[in-house]
Design an enzyme around this catalytic site. Structure first.
Site, PDB file in Angstrom:
ATOM      1  CD  GLU A 337      -2.882  -1.222   2.319  1.00 32.70           C
ATOM      2  OE1 GLU A 337      -4.103  -1.317   2.126  1.00 32.70           O
ATOM      3  OE2 GLU A 337      -2.380  -1.242   3.466  1.00 32.70           O
TER       4      GLU A 337
HETATM    5  C1  ACM Z   1      -1.882  -5.532   4.032  1.00 32.58           C
HETATM    6  O1  ACM Z   1      -2.930  -6.071   4.431  1.00 32.58           O
HETATM    7  N1  ACM Z   1      -1.877  -4.236   3.740  1.00 32.58           N
HETATM    8  C2  ACM Z   1      -0.657  -6.284   3.877  1.00 32.58           C
END
Ligand code: ACM
Length: 531
Positions: A337
């Site tokens: 992310e």
């Molecule tokens: C994640 O769940 N952002 C690895």
């Protein structure tokens, strides 16, 4: 023969000071003993035999010729059994054909690998054999589950303490069977981790992944960067006071985990999920300004400044210190992310950071976005996609696997323990959908990512993210009953996978969790015995 045994078990019960409690007839008691295949994870192979072994006040735990480590496993077993049985269960190095025997090496241990074991149970003894102490430890967990659930209580219980006769030969499908705790969104102190480690060990999980840094908190002391813990660790989601592990705390977690045959994998998430670090050291920001601490639950808004030299000085300090404190092989560098980092910067960043991990003697694990950069030779990608993950993203992971990147599978809509069970779950999130107990169990790591070579799969992991979770009770409600299913996917042969049979075995764990004080979710999918 049958009569003599009946008399014998009656005498044992009387000798154990069970007073007027009527002993069940011998045959009924043997029938009541848990069949050898009714444990979680399911053993690789079971051959039922005659009779049963009864743990009694005369039982010795024998560790003939044992090393200090094997003696520790034996003492651990004794410590598990003493409170509920009320028996002394002395550990002795004397040879003998009776009692509970833990044996390293020998013919029975052959071919079972570094974590496997063989358990033989008959009238006079239960013998666990293994090549390595880890195998004995896993065998002890099986033995524990073969005894009545009341054995988990910490006050004397009536018994009888029978182990069904027969032989188990058991070893894991995968060498990496992990659980992750997000100690960043909410901080969980050392004692809470120890409690979870004990629960993980019961299901033969061998790796504890700690998500040690995120936007909301930095949880590990770094001597060369003291503000990370003192400032970056000073809050958490919702604005509580947070916390962090001192180096001694961290070493104690590692020591305790190792005593339960779990290896710790530390994660320092980067270049995104870094607000706590950016707030602690202004020079890590491209504009040189430290943002305030963050106590919300958004993701994707923070990034280390990729072009700055200071970023890599920082990373060198952190990875050097974390690697030095960590005996395990792996160091997780996150990489998920990174929505505030351009793709070009992300690739540049990962190209620079992976060699730092190698320089300090560790193998890098990254969330599967790492496969969109250049995974280093030997690097591991942790897949956390789900049904809605795009085909291109999946294909990138599959292509990397074909090129030698090994995979840990933790699909968010299967193994994320913080996903709600259903719309009524009072805790958890639902961005990957609801994850019922069946859904968390009913998938095959070997064929999950179509096109990835089966041998690229190193194992499975059950992460628990803590945006909505702040106590051990919260963790346990979300982990139980789903965690044992993921543990079984990691341990048991695919051929025995069957939800119908599994849910009956799982149901039998309920009384054990009650005895252990684990407040689990009594999902209507599972035929729990009445309380
Ligand atoms: C994640 O769940 N952002 C690895």
């Amino acid at each position: 023969m049958r009569r003599r045994r009946l008399l014998c078990s009656l005498l044992l019960v009387a000798a154990a000071g069970m007073g007027t409690a009527a002993a069940p007839p011998r045959s009924a008691a043997a029938d009541a003993a848990t069949p050898l295949d009714q444990v979680v994870p399911a053993p690789a192979s079971v051959r039922p035999g005659k009779g049963a072994y009864t743990v009694s006040d005369r039982t010795l735990i024998r560790v003939p010729g044992a090393s200090a480590e094997v003696k520790r496993v034996a003492e651990y077993l004794a410590g598990l059994l003493r409170p509920a049985t009320g028996f002394a269960l002395p550990v002795t190095t004397k040879e003998g054909k009776d009692g509970i025997v833990l044996r390293l090496g020998g013919r029975d241990a052959k071919g079972l690998g570094s974590e496997g074991y063989r358990l033989r149970s008959a009238g006079r003894s239960v013998t666990i054999s293994a090549t390595r102490p880890a195998g004995l430890f896993h065998g002890v967990q099986t033995l524990r589950q073969l005894l009545p659930a009341a054995v988990e209580r910490n006050t004397a219980q009536p018994g009888p303490w029978q182990v069904a006769g027969g032989t188990i030969a058991d070893s894991p499908r995968y060498g990496y069977r992990a659980a992750m705790v997000d100690v960043s969104r909410h901080f969980f102190g050392v004692d809470k981790l120890k409690r979870y480690i004990d629960q993980l060990a019961l299901y033969k999980i061998n790796t504890l992944h700690l998500h040690l840094s995120d936007d909301q908190g930095w949880r590990i002391a770094i001597a060369s960067r003291p503000e990370l813990a003192s400032h970056g660790g000073s809050t958490q989601v919702g604005g509580g006071s947070g916390g962090y592990y001192t180096k001694d705390d961290y070493r104690e977690i590692i020591r305790y985990a190792a005593s339960r045959y779990l290896t710790v994998v530390p994660e320092i998430d980067m270049p995104g999920h870094t607000n706590a670090a950016l707030s602690s050291y202004a020079e890590l920001n491209c504009d040189g300004k430290a943002p305030p601490l963050y106590t919300g639950t958004d993701v994707g808004f923070s990034s280390l400044c990729v072009p700055k030299k200071e970023t890599y000085d920082f990373i060198d300090d952190v990875i050097r210190e974390v690697a030095a404190m960590t005996p395990g092989r792996y160091l997780h560098i996150g990489g998920d992310e990174a929505h505030s980092t351009s793709h070009e910067d992300y690739v540049t960043f990962m190209d620079k950071v992976q060699p730092v991990v190698a320089k300090y003697g560790k193998t890098a694990i990254g969330w599967h976005q790492l496969t969109g950069a250049h995974p280093a030779k030997g690097a591991v990608a942790q897949y956390w996609g789900y049904d809605a993950t795009g085909a291109d993203e999946r294909q990138q992971v599959v292509d990397a696997a074909k090129n030698g990147t090994r995979l840990i599978l933790s699909p968010a809509d299967r193994s994320y323990l913080d996903m709600k069970y259903d719309k009524n779950s009072p805790l958890g999130l639902a961005w990957a959908g609801y994850v019922s107990v069946q859904r968390s169990y009913d998938w095959d790591p070997g064929s999950y990512l179509s096109g990835a070579p089966a041998d690229s799969v190193m194992g499975v992991e059950a992460p628990i993210w803590s945006e909505t979770l702040s106590t051990s009770a919260h963790i346990e409600y979300m982990a139980f009953p789903r965690l044992p299913g993921v543990a079984e996917l990691g341990w048991s042969p695919a051929a025995g996978h069957d939800w119908g049979r599994y849910k009956a075995r799982l149901a039998a764990q309920g009384p054990r969790w009650d005895a252990l004080g684990i407040g689990y979710y009594r999902s209507p999918e599972v035929p729990w015995p009445a309380r």
